[in-house]
Design an enzyme around this catalytic site. Structure first.
Site, PDB file in Angstrom:
ATOM      1  N   CYS A 226      -2.427   0.633  -1.030  1.00  0.00           N
ATOM      2  CA  CYS A 226      -2.488   1.261  -2.129  1.00  0.00           C
ATOM      3  C   CYS A 226      -2.772   2.671  -0.499  1.00  0.00           C
ATOM      4  CB  CYS A 226      -4.118   1.299  -1.826  1.00  0.00           C
ATOM      5  SG  CYS A 226      -5.308   0.738  -0.869  1.00  0.00           S
TER       6      CYS A 226
ATOM      7  N   ARG B 194      -8.249  -0.119  -3.224  1.00  0.00           N
ATOM      8  CA  ARG B 194      -7.516  -0.919  -3.891  1.00  0.00           C
ATOM      9  C   ARG B 194      -7.053  -2.013  -3.470  1.00  0.00           C
ATOM     10  NH1 ARG B 194      -4.229   3.651  -6.652  1.00  0.00           N
ATOM     11  NH2 ARG B 194      -4.656   4.527  -4.079  1.00  0.00           N
TER      12      ARG B 194
ATOM     13  N   ASP C 133      -7.363   4.939  -7.750  1.00  0.00           N
ATOM     14  CA  ASP C 133      -8.579   4.680  -6.707  1.00  0.00           C
ATOM     15  C   ASP C 133      -9.716   5.459  -6.990  1.00  0.00           C
ATOM     16  OD1 ASP C 133      -9.083   5.090  -4.461  1.00  0.00           O
ATOM     17  OD2 ASP C 133      -7.387   6.925  -3.907  1.00  0.00           O
TER      18      ASP C 133
END
Length: 150
Positions: free
Chosen positions: A7, A13, A121
């Protein structure tokens, strides 16, 4: 099999994805080496966001010992598969990868019916459970696919 999950900052994440994939792989009887990284290096050395740690713990996996690091070109030689959580990170990884190296895809391509979708996100909006629902679907799909291939 070595898998890298990526990420932006490697504190939300991708650590949740590492925990989820490790858990689903273990349930499927797979022996995988799974790591996370970020395309940005501003959180290097930091633990996952406390909200990510809490969300993962509620699902039964501990990610508190993970530490952020920045993705690097050598990762495409060290890993068999590299997955990005969204298109922006996929593009950054494609530039880093160059013409050769491990296959690169969106993580949600492994979730049935979610190909081409992104894991949002949760850092700013706090929607960690929603992101983790998507991450778990991809982790379960990938673990099942790899188990069938063995």
């Amino acid at each position: 099999m070595r898998i890298l999950l990526v990420c932006l900052g490697n504190i939300c994440r991708s650590p949740m994805a590492v925990g989820a994939l490790r858990a689903h792989a273990a349930r499927a009887g797979l022996s995988l080496h799974v790591e996370g990284a970020g395309t940005g290096g501003h959180h290097a050395g930091e633990p996952p966001d406390r909200r990510a740690v809490a969300a993962a713990a509620r699902r039964g996996f501990d990610i508190s010992g993970l530490r952020a690091r920045r993705a690097e070109a050598a990762d495409f030689r060290r890993f068999d598969l590299v997955y990005a959580m969204d298109r922006a990170n996929l593009a950054a990884l494609a530039r880093l990868r160059g013409p050769e190296g491990a296959p690169l895809a969106l993580f949600l391509d492994e979730a049935g019916g979610a190909a081409g979708r992104e894991v949002p996100d949760p850092y700013y909006d706090g929607r960690f459970e929603e992101a983790l629902d998507l991450i778990e679907a991809a982790a379960e799909g990938l673990a099942a696919r790899l188990a069938r291939a063995e």
